[in-house]
Design a protein around this motif. Structure first.
Motif, PDB file in Angstrom:
ATOM      1  N   PRO A 187       0.775  -1.198   0.042  1.00  0.00           N
ATOM      2  CA  PRO A 187       0.101  -0.071   0.064  1.00  0.00           C
ATOM      3  C   PRO A 187       0.798   1.381   0.297  1.00  0.00           C
ATOM      4  O   PRO A 187       0.496   2.090  -0.614  1.00  0.00           O
ATOM      5  CB  PRO A 187      -0.831  -0.076   1.376  1.00  0.00           C
ATOM      6  N   ILE A 188       2.001   1.237   0.784  1.00  0.00           N
ATOM      7  CA  ILE A 188       2.997   2.209   0.626  1.00  0.00           C
ATOM      8  C   ILE A 188       3.565   2.675  -0.703  1.00  0.00           C
ATOM      9  O   ILE A 188       3.636   3.659  -1.253  1.00  0.00           O
ATOM     10  CB  ILE A 188       4.090   2.272   1.643  1.00  0.00           C
ATOM     11  N   VAL A 189       3.843   1.618  -1.452  1.00  0.00           N
ATOM     12  CA  VAL A 189       4.388   1.472  -2.604  1.00  0.00           C
ATOM     13  C   VAL A 189       3.270   1.893  -3.610  1.00  0.00           C
ATOM     14  O   VAL A 189       3.671   2.814  -4.433  1.00  0.00           O
ATOM     15  CB  VAL A 189       4.901  -0.042  -3.171  1.00  0.00           C
ATOM     16  N   ALA A 190       2.039   1.742  -3.433  1.00  0.00           N
ATOM     17  CA  ALA A 190       0.979   2.371  -4.203  1.00  0.00           C
ATOM     18  C   ALA A 190       0.924   3.764  -4.134  1.00  0.00           C
ATOM     19  O   ALA A 190       0.838   4.408  -5.098  1.00  0.00           O
ATOM     20  CB  ALA A 190      -0.552   1.610  -3.986  1.00  0.00           C
ATOM     21  N   VAL A 191       0.944   4.115  -2.863  1.00  0.00           N
ATOM     22  CA  VAL A 191       1.085   5.729  -2.624  1.00  0.00           C
ATOM     23  C   VAL A 191       2.265   6.311  -3.173  1.00  0.00           C
ATOM     24  O   VAL A 191       1.956   7.361  -4.109  1.00  0.00           O
ATOM     25  CB  VAL A 191       0.950   5.996  -1.043  1.00  0.00           C
ATOM     26  N   PHE A 192       3.310   5.711  -3.208  1.00  0.00           N
ATOM     27  CA  PHE A 192       4.630   6.289  -3.949  1.00  0.00           C
ATOM     28  C   PHE A 192       4.395   6.082  -5.166  1.00  0.00           C
ATOM     29  O   PHE A 192       4.702   7.214  -5.944  1.00  0.00           O
ATOM     30  CB  PHE A 192       5.951   5.136  -3.585  1.00  0.00           C
ATOM     31  N   ALA A 193       3.820   5.170  -6.014  1.00  0.00           N
ATOM     32  CA  ALA A 193       3.616   5.101  -7.544  1.00  0.00           C
ATOM     33  C   ALA A 193       2.786   6.134  -7.887  1.00  0.00           C
ATOM     34  O   ALA A 193       2.834   6.636  -8.940  1.00  0.00           O
ATOM     35  CB  ALA A 193       3.271   3.743  -8.070  1.00  0.00           C
ATOM     36  N   ILE A 194       1.461   6.414  -6.984  1.00  0.00           N
ATOM     37  CA  ILE A 194       0.566   7.500  -7.478  1.00  0.00           C
ATOM     38  C   ILE A 194       1.146   8.713  -7.453  1.00  0.00           C
ATOM     39  O   ILE A 194       1.189   9.891  -8.107  1.00  0.00           O
ATOM     40  CB  ILE A 194      -0.489   7.225  -6.618  1.00  0.00           C
ATOM     41  N   TYR A 195       2.289   9.036  -6.387  1.00  0.00           N
ATOM     42  CA  TYR A 195       2.937  10.357  -6.228  1.00  0.00           C
ATOM     43  C   TYR A 195       3.778  10.649  -7.460  1.00  0.00           C
ATOM     44  O   TYR A 195       3.820  11.453  -7.929  1.00  0.00           O
ATOM     45  CB  TYR A 195       3.514  10.263  -4.955  1.00  0.00           C
ATOM     46  N   ILE A 196       4.483   9.372  -7.652  1.00  0.00           N
ATOM     47  CA  ILE A 196       5.356   9.549  -8.725  1.00  0.00           C
ATOM     48  C   ILE A 196       4.591   9.719 -10.103  1.00  0.00           C
ATOM     49  O   ILE A 196       4.745  10.789 -10.927  1.00  0.00           O
ATOM     50  CB  ILE A 196       6.291   8.254  -8.975  1.00  0.00           C
ATOM     51  N   LEU A 197       3.451   9.163 -10.630  1.00  0.00           N
ATOM     52  CA  LEU A 197       2.960   9.322 -11.818  1.00  0.00           C
ATOM     53  C   LEU A 197       2.180  10.068 -11.712  1.00  0.00           C
ATOM     54  O   LEU A 197       1.889  10.976 -13.001  1.00  0.00           O
ATOM     55  CB  LEU A 197       2.362   7.944 -11.928  1.00  0.00           C
ATOM     56  N   TRP A 225       2.918   4.916   7.896  1.00  0.00           N
ATOM     57  CA  TRP A 225       3.318   3.675   8.773  1.00  0.00           C
ATOM     58  C   TRP A 225       1.893   2.856   9.052  1.00  0.00           C
ATOM     59  O   TRP A 225       1.833   1.678   9.166  1.00  0.00           O
ATOM     60  CB  TRP A 225       4.101   4.175   9.971  1.00  0.00           C
ATOM     61  N   TRP A 226       0.860   3.809   9.257  1.00  0.00           N
ATOM     62  CA  TRP A 226      -0.421   3.003   9.489  1.00  0.00           C
ATOM     63  C   TRP A 226      -0.921   2.279   8.435  1.00  0.00           C
ATOM     64  O   TRP A 226      -1.701   1.293   8.705  1.00  0.00           O
ATOM     65  CB  TRP A 226      -1.547   4.248   9.821  1.00  0.00           C
ATOM     66  N   LEU A 227      -0.671   2.657   7.066  1.00  0.00           N
ATOM     67  CA  LEU A 227      -1.032   1.797   5.970  1.00  0.00           C
ATOM     68  C   LEU A 227      -0.272   0.151   5.984  1.00  0.00           C
ATOM     69  O   LEU A 227      -0.913  -0.614   5.877  1.00  0.00           O
ATOM     70  CB  LEU A 227      -0.793   2.418   4.654  1.00  0.00           C
ATOM     71  N   TRP A 228       1.122   0.369   6.427  1.00  0.00           N
ATOM     72  CA  TRP A 228       1.542  -0.613   6.774  1.00  0.00           C
ATOM     73  C   TRP A 228       1.007  -1.666   7.882  1.00  0.00           C
ATOM     74  O   TRP A 228       0.861  -2.713   7.694  1.00  0.00           O
ATOM     75  CB  TRP A 228       3.455  -0.546   7.161  1.00  0.00           C
TER      76      TRP A 228
END
Length: 167
Positions: free
Chosen positions: A106-116, A143-146
């Motif tokens: 989920p944090i990676v998804a937020v990261f990818a949305i931020y990037i793209l 951290w709460w997503l994790w």
């Protein structure tokens, strides 16, 4: 409760940083593979090797931290409380480390949305190669997503194992 126990080697032991690197290198390598021509195989290979190395380093660091934890338990208690005892080694590797790595998605998804979508892709693509791409934003703020995904994955594993135990 199991997610709280996993948070100690994950966040306090910084294993989550190495696991995040695994997903970050995988994401960048995948983006390069999809968007580039055939001349960038060496770059794709580099990101694949870097992703595997990050995952292996995360596993080794996780095992070191859990080993230190087990020694600390033996040092402090002759008979430690049941809720503090680590699971068997196979379960520790497959279930707990797998949950640690998968809970970062989920944090990676937020990261990818931020990037793209949020930032300009060219500006951020240069930042992808440097570790200064604000771990504090993606790992500490989310951290709460994790934690939620780790708790859900533990619950799913427990349900799955109880179904298999019935048969």
């Amino acid at each position: 409760m199991m997610a709280i126990k996993l948070a100690i080697p994950a966040y306090f032991g910084a294993t989550v940083v190495l696991a995040f690197e695994f997903w970050r290198y995988s994401l960048v390598g995948g983006l390069i593979a999809v968007t580039s021509n055939a001349s960038n195989y060496s770059v794709i290979f580099f990101f694949a090797v870097a992703a595997i190395a990050a995952l292996l380093l995360a596993l080794i660091w996780f095992l070191i931290l859990t080993g230190v934890y087990a020694l600390l338990l033996k040092f402090l208690w002759s008979n430690p409380p049941q809720w503090l005892i680590l699971p068997k080694f196979r379960s520790l590797i497959i279930r707990d480390f797998g949950i640690l790595v998968l809970s970062i998605l989920p944090i990676v998804a937020v990261f990818a949305i931020y990037i793209l979508f949020v930032s300009s892709f060219k500006q951020t693509f240069a930042d992808l190669r440097t570790p200064r791409l604000t771990y504090d934003i993606f790992l500490l703020r989310y951290w709460w997503l994790w934690f939620i995904s780790a708790a859900y994955l533990y619950q799913w594993c427990i349900k799955k194992s109880s179904v298999h135990d019935k048969f």
